[in-house]
Write a protein that holds these residues in place. Sequence first.
Motif, short mmCIF file in Angstrom:
data_model
loop_
_atom_site.label_atom_id
_atom_site.label_comp_id
_atom_site.label_asym_id
_atom_site.label_seq_id
_atom_site.Cartn_x
_atom_site.Cartn_y
_atom_site.Cartn_z
N VAL A 113 0.83 -1.21 0.00
CA VAL A 113 0.00 0.00 0.00
C VAL A 113 0.86 1.25 0.00
CG1 VAL A 113 -1.70 1.32 1.33
CG2 VAL A 113 -1.96 -1.16 1.10
N ARG A 114 1.91 1.26 0.82
CA ARG A 114 2.80 2.42 0.87
C ARG A 114 3.46 2.66 -0.49
NH1 ARG A 114 4.83 4.99 5.13
NH2 ARG A 114 4.22 3.28 6.54
N SER A 115 3.85 1.57 -1.15
CA SER A 115 4.52 1.73 -2.45
C SER A 115 3.58 2.32 -3.49
CB SER A 115 5.06 0.38 -2.94
OG SER A 115 4.02 -0.49 -3.34
N TYR A 116 2.30 1.97 -3.45
CA TYR A 116 1.34 2.55 -4.40
C TYR A 116 1.19 4.05 -4.18
CZ TYR A 116 -0.12 -2.37 -4.89
OH TYR A 116 -0.16 -3.73 -5.08
N PHE A 117 1.04 4.44 -2.91
CA PHE A 117 0.93 5.87 -2.62
C PHE A 117 2.17 6.62 -3.12
CE2 PHE A 117 -2.34 4.76 0.60
CZ PHE A 117 -3.25 5.78 0.36
N ASN A 118 3.36 6.08 -2.82
CA ASN A 118 4.60 6.77 -3.20
C ASN A 118 4.77 6.83 -4.71
OD1 ASN A 118 5.23 7.11 -0.51
ND2 ASN A 118 6.59 5.33 -0.40
N LYS A 119 4.42 5.74 -5.39
CA LYS A 119 4.65 5.64 -6.84
C LYS A 119 3.76 6.59 -7.62
CE LYS A 119 4.88 2.23 -10.59
NZ LYS A 119 4.73 0.79 -10.94
N PHE A 120 2.56 6.85 -7.11
CA PHE A 120 1.60 7.63 -7.88
C PHE A 120 1.27 8.99 -7.25
CE2 PHE A 120 0.69 3.11 -8.86
CZ PHE A 120 1.12 3.14 -10.19
N GLY A 219 -5.91 7.95 -10.79
CA GLY A 219 -6.57 6.78 -11.35
C GLY A 219 -5.73 5.52 -11.21
N LEU A 220 -4.42 5.64 -11.46
CA LEU A 220 -3.52 4.50 -11.32
C LEU A 220 -3.38 4.06 -9.87
CD1 LEU A 220 -0.76 5.54 -13.88
CD2 LEU A 220 -2.29 3.56 -14.07
N LEU A 221 -3.39 5.03 -8.95
CA LEU A 221 -3.33 4.69 -7.53
C LEU A 221 -4.54 3.84 -7.14
CD1 LEU A 221 -2.36 4.91 -4.60
CD2 LEU A 221 -3.43 7.17 -4.48
N LEU A 222 -5.73 4.28 -7.54
CA LEU A 222 -6.94 3.52 -7.22
C LEU A 222 -6.93 2.15 -7.89
CD1 LEU A 222 -9.65 6.34 -7.45
CD2 LEU A 222 -8.53 5.44 -5.40
N ASP A 223 -6.51 2.10 -9.16
CA ASP A 223 -6.48 0.83 -9.89
C ASP A 223 -5.55 -0.17 -9.20
OD1 ASP A 223 -8.24 1.76 -11.78
OD2 ASP A 223 -6.71 2.20 -13.29
N ASN A 224 -4.37 0.30 -8.79
CA ASN A 224 -3.40 -0.60 -8.17
C ASN A 224 -3.86 -1.07 -6.80
OD1 ASN A 224 -0.43 -0.92 -9.55
ND2 ASN A 224 -1.47 0.94 -10.26
N LEU A 225 -4.47 -0.18 -6.04
CA LEU A 225 -5.00 -0.57 -4.74
C LEU A 225 -6.09 -1.62 -4.90
CD1 LEU A 225 -5.20 2.90 -2.94
CD2 LEU A 225 -3.76 0.97 -2.24
N GLU A 226 -7.03 -1.37 -5.81
CA GLU A 226 -8.16 -2.28 -5.97
C GLU A 226 -7.74 -3.61 -6.59
OE1 GLU A 226 -11.02 0.05 -8.08
OE2 GLU A 226 -11.65 1.15 -6.27
N ASP A 227 -6.59 -3.63 -7.28
CA ASP A 227 -6.11 -4.85 -7.91
C ASP A 227 -5.40 -5.77 -6.91
OD1 ASP A 227 -5.84 -6.36 -10.38
OD2 ASP A 227 -3.70 -5.94 -10.26
N ASN A 228 -5.09 -5.24 -5.73
CA ASN A 228 -4.37 -6.02 -4.72
C ASN A 228 -5.36 -6.93 -3.98
OD1 ASN A 228 -3.17 -6.65 -2.03
ND2 ASN A 228 -1.48 -5.42 -2.81
N ASP A 229 -5.07 -8.22 -3.91
CA ASP A 229 -5.99 -9.18 -3.28
C ASP A 229 -6.24 -8.88 -1.81
OD1 ASP A 229 -6.39 -10.57 -5.61
OD2 ASP A 229 -4.96 -12.18 -5.14
N ASP A 230 -5.28 -8.26 -1.13
CA ASP A 230 -5.43 -7.96 0.29
C ASP A 230 -6.38 -6.78 0.54
OD1 ASP A 230 -3.61 -9.95 0.88
OD2 ASP A 230 -1.91 -8.59 1.06
N VAL A 231 -6.59 -5.95 -0.47
CA VAL A 231 -7.40 -4.74 -0.33
C VAL A 231 -8.88 -5.08 -0.56
CG1 VAL A 231 -7.89 -2.44 -1.24
CG2 VAL A 231 -5.52 -3.21 -1.00
N GLN A 232 -9.70 -4.82 0.45
CA GLN A 232 -11.13 -5.11 0.35
C GLN A 232 -11.92 -3.92 -0.16
OE1 GLN A 232 -10.48 -8.61 0.81
NE2 GLN A 232 -12.64 -8.32 1.20
#
Length: 247
Positions: A113-120, A219-232
């Motif tokens: 999750v931290r990496s997604y925030f930082n990357k985007f 948009g990419l941040l949301l897409d990557n978060l929602e694509d992660n199996d751990d994220v509900q």
Amino acid sequence: MSGHSKWENIKRKKGATDAARAKIFTKIGREIAVVVKMGGPDPSGNAKLRDLIAKAKSNNVPNDNIERIIKKAAGDGDKNNYESMVYEGYGPCGVAVIVECLTDNKNRTAADVRSYFNKFGGNMGSTGCVSYLFSDVGTVVIENNGADEDKIMDDVFEAGADDFNVEEDVIEIACSPNSVGSVRETLEGMGYKVLSAEADKIPSTYVTITDEDAMKKMGLLLDNLEDNDDVQNVFHNWENMPSDEEE
């Protein structure tokens, strides 16, 4: 009701690709496994399980899949122990984001999750940094059956609603998060077709993004978060999120 149309988000998920739908099945299956271990495999005595079975069916999860997940979680076949985690942070332009997870590895999930925030273009913050901007609300969406608004009003308030909004195809109903199941069951008993029923987080304020690069990153941040199996679940206050037609 204030806020954005819950039904638009649901339609986006229902129209997802096969791969994205498989992700949705996985996430709901994980939720079902957790509530079965907490409250048992019998939906008649486990209200949370009843709600999740209804959620699974509304997302077109096959009955065989649902039964298999319940049976596995109730027996010794499922060795996974999932823990609920919530992460908060900011996306580009200060968009508030809440990420709810079920994970069997907190370190892995937090790092992802931290990496997604930082990357985007965002940053993950401390607990409570954005949650004060959101209110917990139960949201039930039913099919608009053409009844007059007075009849609808009588029925939804009798069912326990706090507020409602009639749209062309659907009626969106707000209630206490703890009342979602009873409101759903009451409306189903009245003959309404329930399209969705779940707890939601509604932002008190929204952020508009005008910069195209920032919009893309959000948009990419949301897409990557929602694509992660751990994220509900992912909740945010992005005002002008593009629709499927605009993407």
